[in-house]
Structures are given as C-alpha cells and as structure tokens.
Design an enzyme around this catalytic site. Structure first.
Site: not given
Ligand code: NAP
Length: 441
Positions: A14, A203, A207
C-alpha cells in the site's frame, strides 16, 4: 550539478507503491524544491511476479531486502515492509551500519528498537526519518522535532487510531453497539480480521510512545504506557456523554507530572467544543499544549497509501536537501528512562455509570462512599428505566435497577477505585460500574 539522490525501496505494498507513484508524479517539482533529482534505482518485495499498480520496469530487483539495504548504488534505504522483527529490523540496521540514511514508516520497529536504531544512526552521522510512522499523513514528527523546538510542552494527546475513531463515531451517530460497528469496520477494510491490536489500544500505545519521546525526551518504550481499549464502551455511555456535553474518543495522552511522564491510552471523555471532539470517522488528530504557541491541533488522514507516502516523501526530501536532525529530536544519550505511570495516582475528572438497586438508602450509601474518598460530584443524572418488564404497576413486581451517571470533580484514580469497590461490596449496585476518565481542554 548535484548528483541525483538514489533510493533503494523495500516493500511495494500500500505505502511502497504509493511512494513510487508520488515520486514519479512530483519528479520535477521535487528536483526544484530539494535541489537535486530523486530516483528509485532498486526495489525489493516478497514476490517478484506479483501484479503491481506501478511501473517498476526501470528499477533493479533485489530479492533480499537486507542486500538492498547495503547495495553500493543506493544513498538511502526506504523500509516499507513493516513489522518489529526481520527482515525489516535487519535491513534497517544493515543500512545504518553501512552509512546509509534510512526512511521508514514502521511504528512497530521504532516503538521496540527506536533508541538503539537512533544511536546507530547518530554514530554513523546519517538520518533515521520516520514521519509516516505516527498518524500517517499528519506531519506531527516534524512539528514536534523542529516546528516546536522553542516551546516547552505541557501535554500531547490525540486520536491515533482511525479504526477506533470510526467505531466510536458510528456508535455515537447511529446508536449501534460496539460489535455491530466493528463488524462494519471489518467489512469496509478499516479493521483487521484480528482487530485486537487496534481496539485494545496497542496500536495507539506504540504511536504514543514515539510521540512522548519526541515531546518529552523519554526513551521510546510502549511497555511504559497504561492501556485500555474501547470494547467496554456501550451506546449508553455515548448517549450520556452527549447529554453532558462530551464525546468519547480513544486518546493517547502523554503528560509530565511530578511522578514522571504519564503515558496512557484509554477511552476518554472530551468536551464537545474541543478541537479533538470534532474529529470523526477514520481521521486522526493530535493536540499539543505548548507554552509559547499555546495549543495547536493537527488533523488529517492517519493512514492510506498516498497520505502515508506524502510523509515518506517529506522525509526523503529532507535527506535530499542535506537536512539531518537527531531521530528523537535530541541525542539519544540524552533521552531519559520512562517509568510506567502509576494510574492509581492519576488525577482528573471521572464519568461513572452505575446501575443502582432501586430501594431506599441506595443513594445515601453511594454518596457516603464517595465522600469517604473526598470525591466531589459535579453532576448527577438519574435515568429512570421506564417500562418495567416484570409487572408494570404491580407494587410487588421486581424493581429494575436505575442507571445513574456521575461526573466527579478532579480526584484520583485510587479514590474512585476504592469508592466503587466499597459501593460494590455494599450491594447497592447491579453489575460492574463503568468508569471513563475526562480530559479537559
Ligand atoms: N497502510 C497504511 O495506511 C500505513 C500507514 C502508516 C504506516 N504504515 C506502515 O507502513 C509499512 C508498510 O505498510 P503497508 O500497508 O504498505 O503494508 P503492505 O501493503 O502489507 O506491504 C508490505 C510490503 O512488504 C513486502 N514484504 C513483506 N514481507 C517481506 C519480506 N519478508 N521480504 C521482502 N518484502 C516483504 C510485501 O511484498 P509483496 O508485495 O511481494 O507481498 C509488500 O510489498 C508498515 O510498517 C506500516 O505499519 C502503513
């Protein structure tokens, strides 16, 4: 001509995909604003073959995020994988150790290992930026670390979890139960299949621990945070709050006291005219009480790909400009150990909802028990239960308990708990009392 800043980006979910899109869309503007081009040169994620909403054709694929973190071609490592453990932790450590600046959105990693990572960044004279880790798109980290550097802060409190605020908003506006609203939040993708991390307050606590460190110089430690979630909140509480001029929000609050820095997460009654009470749905908000600037409130999206990418790109922009600040706003050696706030000594007003047994002397007993603990009552509302299912006008019918709502003047948690324990043992109430702390403007 300054050379482009070359990024290695791990995690294309995301947030990662939105960062790639935002950097591409703002390419020229960022080059003008930051004085140099910014390029993603290599990426890493779990699956190489997954369909993605972005074009990564001109970026090198590195299967192992830890290898990407030390890749000689990159200047900065962007960690958007998530999780407090490996590979995120090992990759961030590897990048810092090899002298590369890091940008991360990973609150779990920072809450658990923030101080050690900050030490490593300082030793290596590189940046560790994490604007996106708290409240998504709201620039609260920069506000605390830089914008308010000339202020002494008296308190910081906020709505840091969109899922909880969404649930409480729906409960209040549509008079629905917690369970119904949680189910809807899950259906709409606002809540995880296992919602406990959000609704039990963990959560928010992670924060808050990061914010408390930035605001008051404590070592980041989520174990120092007192935590209560929102699952015990009933429509009756939201209704009563409304009648008394309050709303109920799950707040993270950090405040210096003479017993140390109190850090707590719990459902909180906030005056309806406060800035934080206006914040509805999944939106986040943080109020900072500062001596020079007075109270300021930042409101905005706490999650979502593009909003979070906005914060990540802001951190990247600082590195491109050559701006580097100590990760927690002061050298990590100057951060002080945070003690868990002894909640028994918490001082403030309280909302108490009781089901009083309908017989003579009940109120006198409750009043005596409160007086014994020097608790003064600001207001009292007795709600007659209305229709009595067990017999209507028949005087011999079973009397229904009477809902009673009390608002106290400032007192201590210890006094409230002792008074209510005594009331319970006097058997003048039915069930457990509901207690919600009040946070004044
Ligand atoms: N989503 C939000 O709104 C939001 C807001 C604030 C902060 N965050 C933070 O941002 C970070 C990412 O969140 P997200 O929502 O983008 O997560 P996400 O959609 O689940 O994406 C995670 C990414 O990491 C990759 N990944 C997972 N395990 C891995 C591994 N072992 N080796 C290499 N790559 C790996 C996944 O690969 P694949 O794509 O190949 O599965 C995916 O591309 C987190 O720390 C989260 O707390 C998110």
């Amino acid at each position: 001509m300054v050379a482009p800043l070359k990024l290695g980006l791990a995690g294309l979910g995301t947030v990662g995909a939105a960062v790639v899109r935002l950097l591409a869309g703002q390419r020229e503007a960022l080059e003008v604003r930051c004085g140099r081009a910014i390029e993603v040169v290599a990426v890493s994620a779990r699956s190489r073959v997954k369909q993605r909403p972005i074009d990564i054709g001109n970026m090198r694929w590195v299967a192992d995020p830890v290898a990407l973190a030390t890749d000689p071609e990159i200047d900065v490592f962007i960690e958007l994988i998530g999780g407090e453990g490996d590979p995120a932790k090992r990759a961030v450590e590897a990048a810092l150790t090899s002298g590369k600046s890091v940008v991360t959105a990973n609150k779990a990693l920072l809450a658990r290992h923030g101080v050690a990572l900050a030490q490593l960044a300082e030793q290596q004279h590189v940046a560790l930026n994490f604007e996106a880790a708290v409240a998504g798109g709201i620039p609260i980290v920069k506000t605390l670390r830089e914008g308010l550097v000339g202020n002494e802060l008296a308190r910081i409190y906020g709505i840091l979890n969109g899922t909880c605020n969404y649930i409480l908003t729906r409960m209040e506006q549509e008079k629905l139960s917690f369970a119904e609203c949680l189910k809807d939040a899950q259906r709409l993708g606002y809540a995880e299949a296992d919602p406990s991390f959000d609704v039990d307050g963990h959560d928010t606590a992670q924060k808050l621990a990061i914010l408390a460190s930035l605001a008051f110089g404590t070592r980041v430690d989520p174990n120092s945070v007192y935590i209560e979630g929102i699952s015990s909140i009933a429509p009756a509480d939201l209704d009563a709050a409304d009648g008394l001029g309050y709303r109920i929000k799950l707040l993270g609050v950090a405040v210096p006291t003479d017993r140390g820095i109190e850090q707590r997460v719990h459902p909180t009654m906030v005056p309806k005219d406060s800035a934080i009470a206006q914040v509805m749905g999944v939106t986040n908000a943080i109020t900072v009480d500062a001596d020079a600037v007075d109270a300021i409130t930042l409101v905005g999206p706490g999650a979502g790909g593009m909003a979070t990418a906005s914060a990540v790109v802001s951190d990247i922009g600082d590195i491109a400009r050559g701006v580097r600040t100590a990760p927690f706003g002061r050298p990590s050696a100057r951060l002080v150990r945070s003690e868990k706030a002894p909640m028994q000594r918490h001082e403030g007003g309280y909302y108490i909802r009781l089901l009083a047994v309908d017989r003579p002397g009940t109120f006198a007993t409750i009043a005596t028990r409160l007086a014994e603990q020097q608790i003064s009552i600001e207001s009292i509302v007795q709600r007659h239960p209305g229709v009595r299912p067990h017999g209507g006008d028949n005087p011999a019918s079973v009397a229904e308990p009477v809902p009673v709502i009390l608002i106290t003047y400032a007192t201590t948690e210890d006094a409230v708990r002792k008074a209510l324990a005594a009331v319970e043992s006097d058997q003048v109430i039915s069930g457990k009392p509901q207690v919600i702390r009040i946070e004044k403007n």
